[in-house]
Design a protein around this motif. Structure first.
Motif, PDB file in Angstrom:
ATOM      1  N   THR A  23       0.848  -1.182   0.000  1.00 38.25           N
ATOM      2  CA  THR A  23       0.000   0.000   0.000  1.00 38.25           C
ATOM      3  C   THR A  23       0.885   1.233   0.000  1.00 38.25           C
ATOM      4  N   ILE A  24       0.681   2.098  -0.958  1.00 36.76           N
ATOM      5  CA  ILE A  24       1.488   3.304  -1.075  1.00 36.76           C
ATOM      6  C   ILE A  24       0.875   4.386  -0.193  1.00 36.76           C
ATOM      7  N   LYS A  25       1.709   5.025   0.575  1.00 33.95           N
ATOM      8  CA  LYS A  25       1.261   6.036   1.525  1.00 33.95           C
ATOM      9  C   LYS A  25       0.667   7.234   0.776  1.00 33.95           C
ATOM     10  N   THR A  63       9.554   5.422   5.269  1.00 37.30           N
ATOM     11  CA  THR A  63       9.430   3.971   5.074  1.00 37.30           C
ATOM     12  C   THR A  63       9.185   3.613   3.612  1.00 37.30           C
ATOM     13  N   GLN A  64       8.927   4.627   2.797  1.00 36.64           N
ATOM     14  CA  GLN A  64       8.728   4.414   1.366  1.00 36.64           C
ATOM     15  C   GLN A  64       9.414   5.538   0.588  1.00 36.64           C
ATOM     16  N   VAL A  65       9.820   5.194  -0.626  1.00 38.96           N
ATOM     17  CA  VAL A  65      10.425   6.179  -1.512  1.00 38.96           C
ATOM     18  C   VAL A  65       9.895   5.934  -2.921  1.00 38.96           C
ATOM     19  N   ALA A  66       9.736   7.004  -3.671  1.00 41.68           N
ATOM     20  CA  ALA A  66       9.302   6.895  -5.063  1.00 41.68           C
ATOM     21  C   ALA A  66      10.430   7.366  -5.962  1.00 41.68           C
ATOM     22  N   ILE A  67      10.643   6.643  -7.029  1.00 46.43           N
ATOM     23  CA  ILE A  67      11.609   7.027  -8.052  1.00 46.43           C
ATOM     24  C   ILE A  67      10.800   7.588  -9.209  1.00 46.43           C
ATOM     25  N   ILE A  68      11.061   8.831  -9.538  1.00 47.81           N
ATOM     26  CA  ILE A  68      10.364   9.478 -10.651  1.00 47.81           C
ATOM     27  C   ILE A  68      11.355   9.612 -11.798  1.00 47.81           C
ATOM     28  N   LEU A  69      10.986   9.093 -12.953  1.00 46.08           N
ATOM     29  CA  LEU A  69      11.805   9.213 -14.160  1.00 46.08           C
ATOM     30  C   LEU A  69      10.958   9.960 -15.190  1.00 46.08           C
ATOM     31  N   LYS A  70      11.465  11.078 -15.650  1.00 49.59           N
ATOM     32  CA  LYS A  70      10.708  11.915 -16.584  1.00 49.59           C
ATOM     33  C   LYS A  70      11.494  12.059 -17.879  1.00 49.59           C
ATOM     34  N   ALA A  71      10.814  11.883 -18.995  1.00 51.53           N
ATOM     35  CA  ALA A  71      11.433  12.071 -20.314  1.00 51.53           C
ATOM     36  C   ALA A  71      10.831  13.318 -20.958  1.00 51.53           C
ATOM     37  N   GLU A  95      14.737   0.682 -16.658  1.00 44.62           N
ATOM     38  CA  GLU A  95      15.787  -0.063 -15.974  1.00 44.62           C
ATOM     39  C   GLU A  95      15.887   0.430 -14.538  1.00 44.62           C
ATOM     40  N   LEU A  96      16.183  -0.502 -13.623  1.00 44.45           N
ATOM     41  CA  LEU A  96      16.256  -0.143 -12.213  1.00 44.45           C
ATOM     42  C   LEU A  96      17.180  -1.097 -11.477  1.00 44.45           C
ATOM     43  N   GLU A  97      18.146  -0.539 -10.759  1.00 40.80           N
ATOM     44  CA  GLU A  97      19.025  -1.300  -9.878  1.00 40.80           C
ATOM     45  C   GLU A  97      18.901  -0.711  -8.488  1.00 40.80           C
ATOM     46  N   LEU A  98      18.454  -1.536  -7.536  1.00 39.22           N
ATOM     47  CA  LEU A  98      18.228  -1.080  -6.169  1.00 39.22           C
ATOM     48  C   LEU A  98      19.259  -1.677  -5.217  1.00 39.22           C
ATOM     49  N   PRO A  99      19.673  -0.912  -4.200  1.00 36.83           N
ATOM     50  CA  PRO A  99      20.579  -1.474  -3.202  1.00 36.83           C
ATOM     51  C   PRO A  99      19.820  -2.383  -2.237  1.00 36.83           C
ATOM     52  N   ILE A 100      20.555  -3.145  -1.473  1.00 33.56           N
ATOM     53  CA  ILE A 100      19.952  -3.998  -0.447  1.00 33.56           C
ATOM     54  C   ILE A 100      19.181  -3.111   0.529  1.00 33.56           C
ATOM     55  N   GLY A 101      17.970  -3.536   0.882  1.00 29.79           N
ATOM     56  CA  GLY A 101      17.144  -2.787   1.820  1.00 29.79           C
ATOM     57  C   GLY A 101      16.059  -1.954   1.159  1.00 29.79           C
ATOM     58  N   ILE A 102      16.118  -1.831  -0.161  1.00 31.08           N
ATOM     59  CA  ILE A 102      15.091  -1.102  -0.912  1.00 31.08           C
ATOM     60  C   ILE A 102      14.422  -2.111  -1.845  1.00 31.08           C
ATOM     61  N   ASN A 103      13.095  -2.225  -1.752  1.00 32.24           N
ATOM     62  CA  ASN A 103      12.357  -3.205  -2.557  1.00 32.24           C
ATOM     63  C   ASN A 103      11.184  -2.551  -3.268  1.00 32.24           C
ATOM     64  N   VAL A 130       6.854   6.185 -12.652  1.00 32.65           N
ATOM     65  CA  VAL A 130       7.063   6.193 -11.203  1.00 32.65           C
ATOM     66  C   VAL A 130       7.161   4.762 -10.695  1.00 32.65           C
ATOM     67  N   GLN A 131       8.178   4.520  -9.877  1.00 33.65           N
ATOM     68  CA  GLN A 131       8.325   3.227  -9.197  1.00 33.65           C
ATOM     69  C   GLN A 131       8.341   3.498  -7.695  1.00 33.65           C
ATOM     70  N   TYR A 132       7.381   2.902  -6.986  1.00 33.00           N
ATOM     71  CA  TYR A 132       7.320   3.030  -5.536  1.00 33.00           C
ATOM     72  C   TYR A 132       8.113   1.884  -4.910  1.00 33.00           C
ATOM     73  N   CYS A 133       8.768   2.198  -3.784  1.00 31.84           N
ATOM     74  CA  CYS A 133       9.596   1.200  -3.096  1.00 31.84           C
ATOM     75  C   CYS A 133       9.391   1.280  -1.598  1.00 31.84           C
ATOM     76  N   SER A 134       9.525   0.126  -0.936  1.00 30.28           N
ATOM     77  CA  SER A 134       9.541   0.096   0.517  1.00 30.28           C
ATOM     78  C   SER A 134      10.993   0.209   0.959  1.00 30.28           C
ATOM     79  N   VAL A 135      11.179   0.821   2.109  1.00 27.48           N
ATOM     80  CA  VAL A 135      12.523   1.083   2.615  1.00 27.48           C
ATOM     81  C   VAL A 135      12.739   0.290   3.893  1.00 27.48           C
TER      82      VAL A 135
END
Length: 170
Positions: A23-25, A63-71, A95-103, A130-135
């Motif tokens: 669930t996205i905040k 606890t959540q982060v969004a990645i916004i990619l705009k063209a 394309e997306l590469e996330l570090p450990i702890g971000i899903n 937009v890609q939403y992630c849990s932290v």
């Protein structure tokens, strides 16, 4: 008898916890709308008709982060959202590469794509992804790499496919 109740209760708790992570905040959704409309990109030119930029937006409680990619796609040009196998064009890929702890939470949110003919769909103007992630636990200063692989065309020509990437620090 206690175990018969405890086991289903445990699985229910796990499922509820999992559902919360999907669930996205609401505060994050609202911030994403504002930031995505204000996010700027580099100017385009006739030899490089697509510019890309990206940023991170955090929920209030972090606890959540969004990645916004705009063209930013120059007037008269487009990139491909969907291309059937029978067509020679190349569909865009995020394309997306996330570090450990971000899903990730679900898939990338993509804008409306316009029908182009022959079952082909395209993006033009300024598509926002937009890609939403849990932290969870992550190393401060770690990086998220995101990008857009695309082929851009106008009515007369197509450029070879390329990738434009951005590195975002946490």
């Amino acid at each position: 008898m206690k175990y018969h109740i405890a086991i289903p209760l445990f699985f229910l708790m796990v499922q509820l916890g999992w559902a919360q992570q999907k669930t996205i905040k609401p505060d994050l959704k609202k911030k994403v709308e504002t930031v995505s409309s204000e996010l700027s990109t580099s100017p385009t030119n006739p030899m490089d008709p697509v510019a890309v930029n990206a940023t991170l937006v955090w929920s209030k409680d972090k606890t959540q982060v969004a990645i916004i990619l705009k063209a930013n796609i120059a007037d008269g040009w487009h990139i491909y959202a969907y291309v059937p196998e029978t067509q020679p064009y190349i569909a865009s890929k995020l394309e997306l590469e996330l570090p450990i702890g971000i899903n990730t939470i679900g898939e990338w949110e993509k804008p409306y794509s316009e029908p182009y003919g022959d079952d082909i769909y395209v993006y033009h103007d300024t598509p926002i992804f937009v890609q939403y992630c849990s932290v969870g636990n992550f190393t401060k200063g770690s990086e998220i790499n995101c990008g857009l692989f695309y082929q851009t065309c106008d009515l007369r020509k197509c450029f070879p496919p390329q990738t434009k990437s951005k590195t975002l620090k946490l």
